[in-house]
Design a protein around this motif. Structure first.
Motif, mmCIF file in Angstrom:
data_model
loop_
_atom_site.group_PDB
_atom_site.id
_atom_site.type_symbol
_atom_site.label_atom_id
_atom_site.label_comp_id
_atom_site.label_asym_id
_atom_site.label_seq_id
_atom_site.Cartn_x
_atom_site.Cartn_y
_atom_site.Cartn_z
ATOM 1 N N ASN A 287 58.427 23.421 -44.251
ATOM 2 C CA ASN A 287 57.321 23.619 -43.325
ATOM 3 C C ASN A 287 57.422 22.590 -42.196
ATOM 4 O O ASN A 287 57.247 21.391 -42.417
ATOM 5 N N VAL A 288 57.715 23.053 -40.980
ATOM 6 C CA VAL A 288 57.830 22.167 -39.817
ATOM 7 C C VAL A 288 56.458 22.113 -39.138
ATOM 8 O O VAL A 288 55.996 23.109 -38.576
ATOM 9 N N VAL A 289 55.833 20.957 -39.202
ATOM 10 C CA VAL A 289 54.456 20.815 -38.725
ATOM 11 C C VAL A 289 54.416 19.940 -37.475
ATOM 12 O O VAL A 289 54.952 18.821 -37.472
ATOM 13 N N THR A 290 53.769 20.436 -36.431
ATOM 14 C CA THR A 290 53.449 19.593 -35.278
ATOM 15 C C THR A 290 52.023 19.094 -35.473
ATOM 16 O O THR A 290 51.085 19.887 -35.589
ATOM 17 N N GLY A 291 51.871 17.780 -35.544
ATOM 18 C CA GLY A 291 50.554 17.200 -35.789
ATOM 19 C C GLY A 291 49.740 17.111 -34.515
ATOM 20 O O GLY A 291 50.124 17.588 -33.443
ATOM 21 N N THR A 292 48.580 16.487 -34.638
ATOM 22 C CA THR A 292 47.755 16.230 -33.459
ATOM 23 C C THR A 292 48.230 14.933 -32.816
ATOM 24 O O THR A 292 49.232 14.352 -33.233
ATOM 25 N N ALA A 339 57.340 17.440 -28.260
ATOM 26 C CA ALA A 339 57.521 17.006 -29.648
ATOM 27 C C ALA A 339 57.718 18.208 -30.566
ATOM 28 O O ALA A 339 58.615 18.210 -31.421
ATOM 29 N N GLY A 340 56.885 19.252 -30.393
ATOM 30 C CA GLY A 340 57.017 20.436 -31.235
ATOM 31 C C GLY A 340 58.349 21.123 -31.052
ATOM 32 O O GLY A 340 58.981 21.556 -32.024
ATOM 33 N N ARG A 341 58.791 21.228 -29.798
ATOM 34 C CA ARG A 341 60.069 21.878 -29.518
ATOM 35 C C ARG A 341 61.239 21.086 -30.085
ATOM 36 O O ARG A 341 62.122 21.644 -30.760
ATOM 37 N N LEU A 342 61.265 19.786 -29.838
ATOM 38 C CA LEU A 342 62.381 18.961 -30.298
ATOM 39 C C LEU A 342 62.452 18.903 -31.820
ATOM 40 O O LEU A 342 63.548 18.949 -32.396
ATOM 41 N N VAL A 364 56.692 27.418 -39.641
ATOM 42 C CA VAL A 364 56.147 26.512 -38.626
ATOM 43 C C VAL A 364 54.624 26.546 -38.727
ATOM 44 O O VAL A 364 54.035 27.595 -38.984
ATOM 45 N N SER A 365 53.995 25.380 -38.511
ATOM 46 C CA SER A 365 52.539 25.354 -38.545
ATOM 47 C C SER A 365 52.008 24.218 -37.692
ATOM 48 O O SER A 365 52.743 23.319 -37.267
ATOM 49 N N GLY A 366 50.710 24.272 -37.450
ATOM 50 C CA GLY A 366 50.039 23.236 -36.675
ATOM 51 C C GLY A 366 48.575 23.588 -36.543
ATOM 52 O O GLY A 366 48.173 24.733 -36.761
ATOM 53 N N GLU A 367 47.784 22.595 -36.200
ATOM 54 C CA GLU A 367 46.358 22.819 -35.990
ATOM 55 C C GLU A 367 45.937 22.188 -34.677
ATOM 56 O O GLU A 367 46.391 21.095 -34.335
ATOM 57 N N GLY A 370 48.239 20.618 -32.305
ATOM 58 C CA GLY A 370 49.491 20.889 -33.000
ATOM 59 C C GLY A 370 49.981 22.313 -32.790
ATOM 60 O O GLY A 370 51.188 22.577 -32.798
ATOM 61 N N THR A 371 49.065 23.274 -32.559
ATOM 62 C CA THR A 371 49.495 24.643 -32.263
ATOM 63 C C THR A 371 50.079 24.720 -30.858
ATOM 64 O O THR A 371 50.997 25.497 -30.601
ATOM 65 N N PHE A 372 49.526 23.909 -29.954
ATOM 66 C CA PHE A 372 50.017 23.851 -28.578
ATOM 67 C C PHE A 372 51.474 23.399 -28.566
ATOM 68 O O PHE A 372 52.302 23.918 -27.807
#
Length: 552
Positions: A287-292, A339-342, A364-367, A370-372
């Motif tokens: 699970n690749v997560v982009t945080g806030t 950050a999310g892309r890299l 992929v996930s984010g909140e 993080g979704t942005f």
């Protein structure tokens, strides 16, 4: 002296009417209930804008030779004064009713008697401050203009005076005030980022960052990173819930360190190294997560997959800012996207090197913010479907590029707050669990889900609200949205901007509070073999109880 001050403080008729009308309009319903402080702030800013519009209109009328004098002017002032008092009393009574109705829908306490006077005082203070600053700037422009008029014609001098004052304000705000504020915030949040460094010891599991197999130090993870790693469930905890043998879930995390230097590309590469060192690529799900902004990762999202897959799952994320989400978005929103892309591209590149039969499911996930960032690695629905096994974006922002595309290109006849895109073949939107079955229960292939609430201002606020009526206010209202809310140019934008500040101060299932809904969403998007609705209900209760334990 007194008469001079009185002349300075007097309010012309047209600006006064504009301020009163905008004050009334600012009392109309919005998405979420607000404290009297924020409601007063909205009313004060709206009244100041109305004053400015009225001043412009008054100038136009005077230029056309229309103005009131003598007895007629006094009579008109009495009409305005009486109308202001009576109209304000009526609007405040309506406001209390609207506010109580909204609070009942959302599930918060009704308005008490102290609400209205606090609202009025705060609104008046904000209005007076804004008007006073505007008048001081106008006075400064006139002073500069008079000096320039010694050399140039009066009208040219007036324009130059206004331009000089505007330029000076920009320089002061941008180079002095903003720079100092940002420097102070940076130092403050760097200090906050170092909290929780020694209160809890570093992990002893090789499956966790900062553990025996890791290459990162516990102190370098940042506050949110340390919280995320420390809260990882054990294999025994998961096994006690499932009744089956379980593994220790992998949690790989990279913080920004303590030196204030942030290299996102380097961080992404280190995150992949962490994922490899902790055994993440050997698990069934990654699970690749982009945080806030500060690196917060929603525990409910991560735990849902970890429990669902008997601990045979890995979560990888990285910090990209010291600042809270809203500050990070304002100061440098593109950093979240970068950050999310890299991060995804780095993980995906390593994933492609694995033998096809040994590749884990990649999601992929984010909140929120993080979704942005989480969307940034993809060009569209097909790209998401081809390079992932699923995705969950919780509480998307109104500026999300793909979310906007899917929403705008939704199937005809479906509402903006809960659209159907492409027949629901790949991308689906949900507010509650049953929404994931729209338009039909069949959902083949990679599943991309957007979990969003109809009354979440984070999702529905955009600058375009100032001049454009959104579809969600032209269509039947979404769940728990007041039917009395109406679009008002500029005012609606201000109201939703204020709503964002209280979007998390509401019960679960409302605003920007999603509670256990991510658990139910993952159960629809990527359930493990044999998983059923009863398992989902049990897991939601289990994770909710763990949240209570974490708080206590």
């Amino acid at each position: 002296m007194v008469r001079r001050v009185a002349r300075r403080l007097r309010c012309p008729i047209a600006p006064t009417i504009g301020a009163i009308v905008l004050f009334w309009l600012a009392l109309t319903p919005s998405l979420l209930p607000r404290s009297p402080l924020f409601q007063g702030l909205v009313c004060g800013v709206a009244a100041a804008l109305g004053y400015a519009v009225g001043a412009l209109l008054g100038w136009v009328l005077r230029s056309c030779g229309l103005h009131l004098e003598g007895r007629l002017r006094r009579i008109f002032w009495w009409v305005v004064a009486v109308g202001a008092v009576v109209g304000s009393a009526i609007c405040l009574v309506w406001y209390v009713r609207w506010e109580d109705d909204l609070r009942e829908r959302v599930g918060t306490e009704a308005v008490d008697l102290a609400h209205v006077p606090v609202l009025l005082v705060v609104g008046l203070v904000v209005f007076v401050l804004i008007v006073a600053i505007a008048r001081l700037l106008r006075l400064a422009g006139r002073v500069v203009g008079r000096q320039v008029s010694r050399l140039l014609p009066q009208r040219v001098a007036a324009v130059i005076g206004a331009a000089v004052v505007a330029l000076c304000c920009w320089v002061v705000v941008d180079d002095v005030v903003a720079a100092r504020v940002l420097a102070t915030m940076d130092a403050t949040f760097i200090a906050i980022n170092d909290e929780f460094a020694t209160d809890v010891p570093a992990p002893t599991s090789p499956s966790l960052s900062a553990g025996p197999a890791s290459s990162v130090e516990w102190e370098d993870l940042g506050r949110q990173g340390r919280v995320f790693i420390a809260n990882a469930p054990s294999a025994e905890t998961i096994s006690a819930f499932t009744g089956r043998p379980a593994l220790q879930p992998v949690r790989a995390y990279v913080g920004v360190g303590t030196d204030g230097e942030i290299d996102l590309r380097e961080e992404a590469q280190r995150a992949v190294e962490e994922l490899e060192l902790t055994g993440g690529f050997e698990r069934q799900v990654v699970n690749v997560v982009t945080g806030t902004g500060r690196g917060w990762v929603n525990e409910n999202q991560a735990r849902a997959l970890e429990y669902m897959w008997d601990g045979d799952a890995a979560t990888v994320s990285m910090q990209y800012s010291y600042l809270p989400s809203w500050m990070s978005f304002i100061v440098d929103g593109s950093r979240a996207q970068e950050a999310g892309r890299l991060l995804f591209e780095a993980v995906y590149a390593r994933w492609l090197e694995l033998p096809e039969d040994a590749r884990p499911k990649l999601v992929v996930s984010g909140e929120s913010l993080g979704t942005f960032g989480g969307e940034a690695a993809f060009s569209g629905a097909q790209d998401l479907a081809e390079r992932t096994s699923g995705a969950l974006f919780v509480g998307p922002t109104g500026n999300n590029r793909l979310w906007q595309q899917f929403t705008e290109e939704r199937d005809p006849g479906t509402p903006e707050v809960l659209p159907i895109y492409g027949g629901g073949e790949i991308v689906r939107f949900g507010d509650q669990q049953e929404d994931w079955q729209r338009p039909d229960p069949t959902w083949e292939g990679p599943r991309i889900g957007y979990l969003q609430h109809a009354n979440d201002p984070i999702t529905w606020w955009t600058w375009s609200l100032a001049l454009h009526k959104p579809d969600w206010l032209d269509e039947p209202r979404g769940r728990d949205v007041s039917p009395k809310i109406r679009w008002i140019p500029v005012v609606t934008m201000l109201q939703l901007a204020a709503d964002q500040m209280v979007a998390n101060d509401v019960p679960e299932g409302q605003g920007h509070q999603f509670g256990q809904e991510p658990v139910r969403a993952w159960a629809e998007i990527l359930p493990s073999p044999g998983w059923d609705d009863a398992d989902t209900d049990r897991l939601a209760e289990e994770i909710a109880s763990q949240q209570l334990d974490d708080v206590s």
